[in-house]
Design a protein around this motif. Sequence first.
Motif, PDB file in Angstrom:
ATOM      1  N   LYS A   1       0.844  -1.196   0.000  1.00 48.32           N
ATOM      2  CA  LYS A   1       0.000   0.000   0.000  1.00 48.32           C
ATOM      3  C   LYS A   1       0.879   1.246   0.000  1.00 48.32           C
ATOM      4  O   LYS A   1       2.010   1.237   0.470  1.00 48.32           O
ATOM      5  N   LEU A   2       0.303   2.334  -0.525  1.00 49.88           N
ATOM      6  CA  LEU A   2       1.027   3.591  -0.634  1.00 49.88           C
ATOM      7  C   LEU A   2       1.125   4.273   0.725  1.00 49.88           C
ATOM      8  O   LEU A   2       0.154   4.349   1.469  1.00 49.88           O
ATOM      9  N   GLY A   3       2.325   4.759   1.050  1.00 47.31           N
ATOM     10  CA  GLY A   3       2.531   5.486   2.301  1.00 47.31           C
ATOM     11  C   GLY A   3       3.341   6.746   2.050  1.00 47.31           C
ATOM     12  O   GLY A   3       3.882   6.950   0.959  1.00 47.31           O
ATOM     13  N   TRP A   4       3.422   7.615   3.085  1.00 50.03           N
ATOM     14  CA  TRP A   4       4.152   8.881   2.942  1.00 50.03           C
ATOM     15  C   TRP A   4       5.071   9.086   4.142  1.00 50.03           C
ATOM     16  O   TRP A   4       4.771   8.658   5.249  1.00 50.03           O
ATOM     17  N   THR A   5       6.186   9.782   3.891  1.00 49.46           N
ATOM     18  CA  THR A   5       7.095  10.189   4.959  1.00 49.46           C
ATOM     19  C   THR A   5       7.438  11.666   4.783  1.00 49.46           C
ATOM     20  O   THR A   5       7.324  12.214   3.686  1.00 49.46           O
ATOM     21  N   ALA A   6       7.836  12.305   5.889  1.00 51.85           N
ATOM     22  CA  ALA A   6       8.349  13.679   5.854  1.00 51.85           C
ATOM     23  C   ALA A   6       9.732  13.667   6.502  1.00 51.85           C
ATOM     24  O   ALA A   6       9.872  13.257   7.654  1.00 51.85           O
ATOM     25  N   THR A   7      10.748  14.074   5.749  1.00 53.42           N
ATOM     26  CA  THR A   7      12.135  13.985   6.222  1.00 53.42           C
ATOM     27  C   THR A   7      12.725  15.381   6.428  1.00 53.42           C
ATOM     28  O   THR A   7      12.538  16.268   5.586  1.00 53.42           O
TER      29      THR A   7
ATOM     30  N   ILE B   1       3.955   9.822   7.874  1.00 52.04           N
ATOM     31  CA  ILE B   1       2.796  10.718   7.927  1.00 52.04           C
ATOM     32  C   ILE B   1       1.627  10.186   7.103  1.00 52.04           C
ATOM     33  O   ILE B   1       0.776  10.959   6.662  1.00 52.04           O
ATOM     34  N   THR B   2       1.576   8.866   6.912  1.00 52.35           N
ATOM     35  CA  THR B   2       0.491   8.301   6.099  1.00 52.35           C
ATOM     36  C   THR B   2      -0.876   8.647   6.680  1.00 52.35           C
ATOM     37  O   THR B   2      -1.782   9.079   5.950  1.00 52.35           O
ATOM     38  N   ASP B   3      -1.056   8.459   7.994  1.00 52.11           N
ATOM     39  CA  ASP B   3      -2.349   8.765   8.617  1.00 52.11           C
ATOM     40  C   ASP B   3      -2.701  10.240   8.457  1.00 52.11           C
ATOM     41  O   ASP B   3      -3.864  10.595   8.215  1.00 52.11           O
ATOM     42  N   GLN B   4      -1.710  11.108   8.600  1.00 52.82           N
ATOM     43  CA  GLN B   4      -1.948  12.540   8.450  1.00 52.82           C
ATOM     44  C   GLN B   4      -2.374  12.870   7.021  1.00 52.82           C
ATOM     45  O   GLN B   4      -3.304  13.662   6.815  1.00 52.82           O
ATOM     46  N   LYS B   5      -1.701  12.260   6.018  1.00 53.18           N
ATOM     47  CA  LYS B   5      -2.064  12.519   4.630  1.00 53.18           C
ATOM     48  C   LYS B   5      -3.472  12.039   4.326  1.00 53.18           C
ATOM     49  O   LYS B   5      -4.234  12.716   3.629  1.00 53.18           O
ATOM     50  N   LEU B   6      -3.828  10.869   4.858  1.00 60.79           N
ATOM     51  CA  LEU B   6      -5.182  10.349   4.639  1.00 60.79           C
ATOM     52  C   LEU B   6      -6.218  11.261   5.279  1.00 60.79           C
ATOM     53  O   LEU B   6      -7.295  11.491   4.714  1.00 60.79           O
ATOM     54  N   ALA B   7      -5.894  11.792   6.473  1.00 54.77           N
ATOM     55  CA  ALA B   7      -6.818  12.707   7.135  1.00 54.77           C
ATOM     56  C   ALA B   7      -6.984  13.992   6.323  1.00 54.77           C
ATOM     57  O   ALA B   7      -8.096  14.539   6.208  1.00 54.77           O
TER      58      ALA B   7
ATOM     59  N   GLU C   1      -6.638  14.270   3.059  1.00 54.36           N
ATOM     60  CA  GLU C   1      -7.453  13.942   1.888  1.00 54.36           C
ATOM     61  C   GLU C   1      -8.929  13.807   2.263  1.00 54.36           C
ATOM     62  O   GLU C   1      -9.811  14.214   1.510  1.00 54.36           O
ATOM     63  N   GLU C   2      -9.171  13.244   3.443  1.00 51.89           N
ATOM     64  CA  GLU C   2     -10.553  13.114   3.916  1.00 51.89           C
ATOM     65  C   GLU C   2     -11.172  14.498   4.127  1.00 51.89           C
ATOM     66  O   GLU C   2     -12.322  14.742   3.763  1.00 51.89           O
ATOM     67  N   ALA C   3     -10.403  15.427   4.709  1.00 51.12           N
ATOM     68  CA  ALA C   3     -10.910  16.780   4.932  1.00 51.12           C
ATOM     69  C   ALA C   3     -11.164  17.492   3.606  1.00 51.12           C
ATOM     70  O   ALA C   3     -12.158  18.211   3.450  1.00 51.12           O
ATOM     71  N   LEU C   4     -10.251  17.290   2.637  1.00 54.52           N
ATOM     72  CA  LEU C   4     -10.430  17.907   1.326  1.00 54.52           C
ATOM     73  C   LEU C   4     -11.679  17.361   0.642  1.00 54.52           C
ATOM     74  O   LEU C   4     -12.447  18.113   0.038  1.00 54.52           O
TER      75      LEU C   4
ATOM     76  N   GLN D   1      -7.305   6.589  -3.897  1.00 56.47           N
ATOM     77  CA  GLN D   1      -7.475   7.711  -2.981  1.00 56.47           C
ATOM     78  C   GLN D   1      -8.470   8.745  -3.504  1.00 56.47           C
ATOM     79  O   GLN D   1      -8.906   9.620  -2.757  1.00 56.47           O
ATOM     80  N   LYS D   2      -8.829   8.661  -4.799  1.00 57.89           N
ATOM     81  CA  LYS D   2      -9.714   9.667  -5.398  1.00 57.89           C
ATOM     82  C   LYS D   2     -11.090   9.121  -5.726  1.00 57.89           C
ATOM     83  O   LYS D   2     -11.966   9.870  -6.162  1.00 57.89           O
ATOM     84  N   ILE D   3     -11.294   7.833  -5.518  1.00 56.52           N
ATOM     85  CA  ILE D   3     -12.470   7.167  -6.059  1.00 56.52           C
ATOM     86  C   ILE D   3     -13.789   7.691  -5.486  1.00 56.52           C
ATOM     87  O   ILE D   3     -14.827   7.639  -6.126  1.00 56.52           O
TER      88      ILE D   3
END
Length: 813
Positions: A405-411, A433-439, A441-444, A621-623
């Motif tokens: 699954k796709l995830g994100w990091t902030a370095t 920061i995967t959970d933060q990015k998903l949140a 996207e949910e807010a958007l 993520q856009k569906i």
Amino acid sequence: MSNKFTFSYAFVLWVSTIVLSHIGLSQEIPSSDSRIYYVGGDHKFPPYEYLNEKNEPEGYVVDVMRAVAKAAHIRIDIQLQSWSNARFALENRKIDILEGMFYSRERDKVFDYSDPHTTVSHTIFVRTDNTAIQSPKDLVGKSVIVQKDDIMHDYLLNRKFDCKIVTVENPEQALDLLASGKHDCALIAEMQGLYYLNLKKITNLTVAGASFYNVRYCFAVAEGDSILLKRLDGGLKIIKSTGEYYMIYDHWFGKADISKLKMTLFYILIAAFVLMSATLFGTHVWTSTLRTKVKKATEDLTKEIVERKKIEGKLAEEKILLRLVIDNIPDEIFVKDIHSRFILVNQAVLKGHGFSTSEEIVGKTDFDLFPPERAKIFWDEEQTIFRTQKPMLNVESSYIGKDNKLGWTATSKILMKNIHGAVIGLVGVKRFITDQKLAEEEALRARKIESLGILAGGIAHDFNNILTIILGNISLSKSLINPDSKIVKYLTNSEIASLRARDLIQKLLTFSKGGQPIRKPIAIGNLLQETVTLSLSGSKARSVFSIPHDLWTVEVDESQMNQVISNLVINADQAMPTGGIIEIFAENTILEETKYALPAGKYIRIIFKDSGIGIQREYLQKIFDPYFTTKSKGSGLGLATTYSIIKNHNGAITVDSEIGKGAVFTILLPASEKEATTKETSSATDFRGTGNILVMDDEDYVRDLLGSILSGLGFHVDFAENGDQAIQKYQDAMHSGQPFHAVILDLTIPGGMGGKETIGHLLKIDPNIKAIVSSGYSNDPLMAHYKDYGFCGVVAKPYDINQLINVMKSIEG
């Protein structure tokens, strides 16, 4: 005890300690045996090992091997040959020992290694006119010479460098080939390369940059030969303790004059003895006068030692505490020197990259640990930081996790300076920061849906009033003419078109606050089977159900939930154009965790699984976004509507898919303790009413339509344009002794009192009033919770005769 005896005792004790330590080391060596051990090595690897002009083994490692064999009481026969052949011979147990082999984790799987007898630095040799190559990151796309099966050959293969690898039999060939103008560079041991350059007087080659790979040089035996390995380690310890090892090292690399060293040591010992004798004599003479000073000095020294131990203890505690803090932080933390070599990592780094200990990382660069293209990205980032003196903060990047699954990091990477302000390295922190990015996207997505809801709300009220008039008049006309008349066909077509328009506006309304579900407890299993079967009518796909008989009840808006099921089934059907199976599962479940961001409790889980083409990862993520579609004729509202409806029901919906493996949609809805209600339907032919009905609506056409329908059903109808008129007429009717049987109030009256305010006044006049609320749209949640405001029923515009009859029958009960 005399001073003379004291000195003699100390001297004997010192000598005894050395002897005993040698005896202790000797005890590690088993007794000698008569077996001859065959030792292999490289015949062209000076100054470490090579064949001299007499074709005899010679070199630093050869001398160390002979000294160790003597100390370990083993008989050896050294046979030097090409490195590839020597390595092959040990691997196939044709020899017993390789006297010099570089250690690596890959080789350790095949051979067993002794303690290192040397550490060898490797570097890059280039022609003097080549300035483009300075470090391993510059090897990409280059032609690189290495000795076949040497550690540098393994280095390039294991790290999968994108370069052309040219193999030769020995380092001498590598440098000759490079000096002749062929290829770009050679990777060999630094000291060995310099030895050849000096020996052969090669002037057009030089070292590029600093050494980049320090590796342990050990004895190697066949895997599992632990007894021989123990004897070699023991022999190495002995020659180091006696100093013989260092004499060999100096002979080959330092050229120290041992005889002069021994003579110097002898004179030093004589001088020390004389000085000590004089000191002892002086001490005897001055003992009485110095005793006090010595005592005080001893006390001061003791106090200083105690204080220093306290400070050291405190520093040790702080170091342990700091280490615990770093290791317990979930973010990856690492520290590098100015050459981008790791000098510290925390447990998160080890766990994230599959290492057991920090020793596997410390001292290495990213080029030693990661693929070249990825290591180069890190290298370029850090060189930019060192060059510009500016930090890199919260740079986001994506990755594919172990779960695919796709995830994100902030370095972030920040310069590290010493107390004098000089840059000595950098500190890096990588946060997941995967959970933060998903949140985010949910807010958007929520903001997009809210915007769409505002648009829908602006047109819904007027549009539904118009549809109410159209649908009502069509259904009224159909009830007044002969069913066999040709006109019925045209009226029916108009009715179908109006219903499609109604469905479209209802989809838009689900995104708005006015689209709050009008809930009632139902058996969701029945609705699933009915809606899926209807949606697949005429399709090549077929459905398979797994629904338990004891499935809990849910409180939902049946119309909206029907829309959800239909959307998901139609999507699944379209994903299988040649047919297939759509599996529908339902089960009771109790959530105790917050995986779906839902409160703990009882839920119904519903799963729709198809065997279609699947959904691309970047679309997942856009569906559920409004207007997002991959279909040429899609509106992009189906799944967005589904998402909004489920959210409005305090539930959750997720999707999981891979290309070629179909898609799985999972819905969670809160369970209800209430019993399911049964569905009631009526028609204009089986219902007759009596009594007076008051209709309040600001639209003339709506009032006329309701008047015609209700009069046809047997009611006496009166009208009001706003709340003030309705209140007055209701009071007058009660005073006249002919009260209204029921009232139908429009929720929104532009410029006047609407249904919400009006019912408040009417309840004061008549607490037992039977009131129905009607609306095309409202931001007020009253339509979903009408009973809380004193209404007995609700009918949403647009509606037809049968819907109105069902509501009238419900308030009769």
